[in-house]
Design a protein around this motif. Sequence first.
Motif, PDB file in Angstrom:
ATOM      1  N   SER A  50      -4.841   5.022  -3.046  1.00  0.00           N
ATOM      2  CA  SER A  50      -6.263   5.269  -2.850  1.00  0.00           C
ATOM      3  C   SER A  50      -7.024   4.014  -3.259  1.00  0.00           C
ATOM      4  O   SER A  50      -6.496   3.170  -3.980  1.00  0.00           O
ATOM      5  N   ASP A  53     -11.066   6.198  -5.308  1.00  0.00           N
ATOM      6  CA  ASP A  53     -10.884   7.542  -5.845  1.00  0.00           C
ATOM      7  C   ASP A  53      -9.454   7.642  -6.363  1.00  0.00           C
ATOM      8  O   ASP A  53      -8.726   6.654  -6.389  1.00  0.00           O
ATOM      9  N   ASN A  55      -6.003  10.098  -5.652  1.00  0.00           N
ATOM     10  CA  ASN A  55      -5.407  11.162  -4.858  1.00  0.00           C
ATOM     11  C   ASN A  55      -4.011  11.488  -5.390  1.00  0.00           C
ATOM     12  O   ASN A  55      -3.277  10.583  -5.802  1.00  0.00           O
ATOM     13  N   LEU A  66      -3.317  18.536  -1.514  1.00  0.00           N
ATOM     14  CA  LEU A  66      -3.843  17.211  -1.841  1.00  0.00           C
ATOM     15  C   LEU A  66      -4.968  17.376  -2.855  1.00  0.00           C
ATOM     16  O   LEU A  66      -5.911  18.140  -2.622  1.00  0.00           O
ATOM     17  N   LYS A  68      -8.009  15.398  -4.782  1.00  0.00           N
ATOM     18  CA  LYS A  68      -8.839  14.196  -4.787  1.00  0.00           C
ATOM     19  C   LYS A  68      -9.817  14.275  -5.957  1.00  0.00           C
ATOM     20  O   LYS A  68     -10.551  15.259  -6.096  1.00  0.00           O
ATOM     21  N   ASP A 291      -8.964  12.011   5.821  1.00  0.00           N
ATOM     22  CA  ASP A 291      -9.885  11.159   5.058  1.00  0.00           C
ATOM     23  C   ASP A 291     -11.157  10.798   5.820  1.00  0.00           C
ATOM     24  O   ASP A 291     -11.231   9.765   6.493  1.00  0.00           O
TER      25      ASP A 291
END
Length: 304
Positions: A50, A53, A55, A66, A68, A291
Motif C-alpha cells: 500500500s 494507507d 492494507n 481485506l 484497510k 481500489d
Amino acid sequence: MNEVTTTKSKPKLSDEELRKLTKPAVPHDLLVSAVSEYYGRTTVIQQLDSYDDCNFLIEIDSTKYLLKIHNGVESADYIRNAGTSKIAFANALYRHVSSNGLRTNVIFPVQNKCTVTITPQSIVHRIGDDEDDKVPVSCFLVKEGDDVALHEFPVSSTAYYSSCVLAMQVFSWVEGTTMSSARALPIETIAKAGVFLGRLCGVLDDLPQPIPQAAHRYHAWNTMHTANLRSFISWIQDDHRRSMVESIIHAFENEILPNAHKFRTGVIHGDFNDANILLDDGNLNVVGVIDFGDSTFSWRIVDL
C-alpha cells in the motif's frame, strides 16, 4: 471507549506530507484487538502493499477479507464530515460498480457498536485550518451496520503525531490474481483490460446525480494538475531527469491544456493499473478491479 491522548503540536504541512506522516503503523496485537472489537474474532494473515494507507489480508470467522486502515488525512475528513468525505465517495463507487455487475470489493459492515472519543489533538490539521476548524472534544458513535469504524492507532512519524484516530474498513476479499503478478501477458489480455475499462467508464457515467462533492476535490495525482508538479522540480538532483520533467510539464502546459476543453470528462477510477486489475487464475481473463481510493472527476483519457 477508546481514549485518545496526544499532546504534540501539529505543524502545517501539505496533504501529501501529512499522508506519509500519518500512515498507520499498527502493532499486530493492537490490530487484532481493534478489528475484533468491531467485526468479530480476527486473524491477520499478511500485510499487503500500500502507498499511504495500510492494507491486510485477514480472516473473520474463517472467511477472508481485506482490511484497510486509512491515513490521518482521509480519516480526519471523515470525522469532520463523513457524508462529503473521500471515504464516503469511494464507498458509493464500490456499491455502484458492484451493483452494475462488475467485480470489485464489497463493504463488510461494522458488527459491534463502539464509542470513540475525539479530541482536537487526535486528528490531523491541514494547511488552511484555523481554530474554527478544530473538532471539539466529542464522542463519535460507530454503529452496527456502519461502513467505517474508528480507532486510535500509532502512525509512521511519531515526531509529529504519536497517534491518530483513524478510519478502518473491512471489504470482501476478491479472488483472482493481479495483472502485475502475471509472469507474462498475451496481447489479448491487454486488449481485454481495455474492454473492461470501457465497461467501467460506462458504469461510472451512470452514477446518480449530482456527483458527490468529493469527486471534485484537489488530488495531486489527478493528471489534470500536472502543471502543479513544477514546484517539485528543484528537488530532482539529476540534471538529465530534471530537464526531462521540465520538458514534459512544458509540453503539458502548451499542448494539452489549450485543448483540454475537447476532452471527455467524468468520474474515473484514477489508478487503473496492473496492480488493481484482477485476472482469473486460469485463462488470464480480466475479471475485476479494486481500489477506488484515487477516483476523481477528471479527463476520461487519464484512465488509459
